[in-house]
Scaffold this motif. Structure first.
Motif, PDB file in Angstrom:
ATOM      1  N   PRO A  96       0.847  -1.197   0.000  1.00 23.98           N
ATOM      2  CA  PRO A  96       0.000   0.000   0.000  1.00 23.98           C
ATOM      3  C   PRO A  96       0.879   1.243   0.000  1.00 23.98           C
ATOM      4  CG  PRO A  96       0.063  -0.992   2.179  1.00 23.98           C
ATOM      5  CD  PRO A  96       0.730  -1.958   1.256  1.00 23.98           C
ATOM      6  N   SER A  97       0.370   2.322  -0.546  1.00 25.76           N
ATOM      7  CA  SER A  97       1.140   3.567  -0.566  1.00 25.76           C
ATOM      8  C   SER A  97       1.083   4.238   0.800  1.00 25.76           C
ATOM      9  CB  SER A  97       0.587   4.524  -1.629  1.00 25.76           C
ATOM     10  OG  SER A  97      -0.688   5.002  -1.236  1.00 25.76           O
ATOM     11  N   ALA A  98       2.008   5.154   1.037  1.00 28.49           N
ATOM     12  CA  ALA A  98       2.004   5.903   2.292  1.00 28.49           C
ATOM     13  C   ALA A  98       0.727   6.717   2.421  1.00 28.49           C
ATOM     14  CB  ALA A  98       3.236   6.815   2.358  1.00 28.49           C
ATOM     15  N   GLN A  99       0.199   7.189   1.295  1.00 24.85           N
ATOM     16  CA  GLN A  99      -1.038   7.966   1.324  1.00 24.85           C
ATOM     17  C   GLN A  99      -2.227   7.112   1.767  1.00 24.85           C
ATOM     18  OE1 GLN A  99       1.179   8.005  -1.140  1.00 24.85           O
ATOM     19  NE2 GLN A  99       1.955  10.094  -0.993  1.00 24.85           N
ATOM     20  N   GLN A 100      -2.280   5.881   1.298  1.00 24.87           N
ATOM     21  CA  GLN A 100      -3.355   4.979   1.713  1.00 24.87           C
ATOM     22  C   GLN A 100      -3.282   4.691   3.209  1.00 24.87           C
ATOM     23  OE1 GLN A 100      -2.315   1.873  -1.130  1.00 24.87           O
ATOM     24  NE2 GLN A 100      -4.302   2.107  -2.122  1.00 24.87           N
TER      25      GLN A 100
END
Length: 266
Positions: free
Chosen positions: A249-253
């Motif tokens: 998962p991305s850091a934003q997610q």
């Protein structure tokens, strides 16, 4: 007046600023999403592996255990690599437990990007050097610079011809990973050109393509995308993949999930 008496005399002073002894890194119990212990956590798995986790360790960027359990791995310079995290996110790279990083991005390769990723990576970094947007001699030149910077290997995108693989292999002493989408004549030529590792990125057909390549080339190291579901990862491993690329998962997610918890929405 003694130090103790001086301290006691200000006990009821409303203007006295008091500092508690709580660590700056200790979360407030009322808002903490993850509670951390005061000491590292030590345990032993059913496979006999001793595990030591830091106080602030987060499990959110951890590789699915099935990859570690079922993959044979690809040994590069003495290091057996089973999981490759497919990301260029510096925060994820710093916190994932993947064996290696596959840093491929949709822009022309730049040494400054490679250097930035190497700064945060705690594991071998395999960086994209073109083959799609970037073509010709620049691919081999970027590969040479990446080797000098400390990259463990380079990745050449699917559109690149076999000649690009051959030229790059002749100029660097680190593994060249050739990305393919089919088991066809082009893939055969890339293998014959000397690609050290074949990276299969065929979407939903990845397991099928892996099985086909493995049938023709039982000796070639195969890295393949496992998708987001455990059943697809297992199917790809069973088809003959030696290692799996996993998209974390991305850091934003992860930040969005954390903020939702802070707001009490979940």
């Amino acid at each position: 007046m003694s130090v103790g008496q001086e301290h006691d005399s200000g006990a009821d002073d409303p203007d006295l600023i008091r500092l508690n002894k709580r660590s700056l890194f200790t979360p407030s119990a009322s808002v903490a999403v993850e509670q951390h212990s005061a000491v590292p956590h030590v345990s032993r798995s059913t496979y006999g592996t001793a595990k030591v986790e830091g106080r602030l360790t987060s499990p959110n960027a951890r590789v699915p255990e099935i990859i570690t359990q079922r993959c044979g791995g690809i040994t590069v310079k003495g290091h057996t690599l089973k999981s490759f995290a497919y990301t260029t996110d510096a925060v994820i790279i710093r916190n994932t437990n993947a064996n290696a990083i596959l840093a491929v991005y949709p822009f022309t390769g730049e040494p400054v990007i490679t250097q930035a990723l190497l700064t945060v990576a705690q594991m071998p970094l395999f960086v994209g050097v073109g083959g799609g947007t970037t073509t010709g001699p620049r691919v081999a030149e970027l590969a040479m610079v990446a080797e000098m910077q400390g990259a463990a290997g380079v990745v050449i995108n699917a559109p690149a011809p076999a000649e690009t693989i051959e030229t790059t292999m002749s100029m660097v002493d680190i593994p060249v990973i050739a990305t393919v989408t089919e088991d066809d004549e082009i893939t055969e030529c890339k293998i014959l050109a000397g690609a050290a590792i074949i990276n299969v990125a065929a979407g939903a057909r990845t397991a099928q393509v892996v099985a086909s390549i493995r049938a023709h080339h039982p000796e070639i190291p195969i890295l393949a995308s496992g998708g987001g579901r455990e059943d697809r990862i297992l199917a790809t491993i069973d088809a003959g993949a030696d290692a799996i690329t996993w998209t974390p998962p991305s850091a934003q997610q992860l930040q969005s999930q954390m903020m939702a918890k802070y707001r009490g929405e979940v």
